[in-house]
Design a protein around this motif. Structure first.
Motif: not given
Length: 163
Positions: A80-106
């Protein structure tokens, strides 16, 4: 509804959905917290900190570590801290989005599922609402190369509770 009121409502829902989250304990925040100098610094930054009181500068400084170094317990507690910070900052948003989705690795999908399975239905719904908000209100900041079908698969709407 204006974007500002939608944003404030989303922030309030995030805070409410995670209000009862329990601190995982100092040893359950990161994988290998003593493995490297960076790991020790991240551990020191988060140790003993409750998510509502996390300073923005610490979240921003450690944004790259959130998706990969945090244990499932640490990830869920500080999400939740990262979700809230992501709403305020584009750099935090980018990494938060990537943390919410798995990479294309087995092993990535299994590791991602381990992190999110402990979220309540309400918390999963809020994450989906967060993603929908970013996609609709800030399309340039949404993951343009990530197929929407994967978003639907990994963060279903309230009618589909599978993860």
């Amino acid at each position: 509804m204006s974007e500002e009121s939608r944003l404030e409502r989303l922030k309030s829902k995030i805070k409410q959905a995670f209000a009862e989250a329990e601190y995982p304990g100092d040893d359950q925040i990161l994988y290998d917290r003593d493995h490297c100098l960076e790991c020790r610094q991240v551990a020191a930054d988060f140790q003993g900190q409750s998510w509502p009181q996390m300073p923005f500068k610490i979240l921003r400084f450690n944004r790259e570590s959130f998706g990969s170094q945090f244990t499932p317990e640490g990830f869920r507690f500080y999400l939740p801290a990262y979700l809230l910070a992501a709403l305020e900052d584009g750099d935090v948003l980018e990494y938060t989005l990537f943390s919410l989705l798995p990479l294309d690795k087995p092993d990535s999908v299994a590791r991602w599922r381990e992190k999110v399975q402990g979220l309540s239905a309400e918390q999963r719904h809020i994450v989906r609402e967060f993603l929908d908000y970013i996609k609709e209100e800030r399309p340039a900041q949404f993951l343009p190369d990530y197929p929407n079908s994967k978003l639907m698969l990994y963060w279903p709407d309230e009618n589909d509770q599978t993860l």
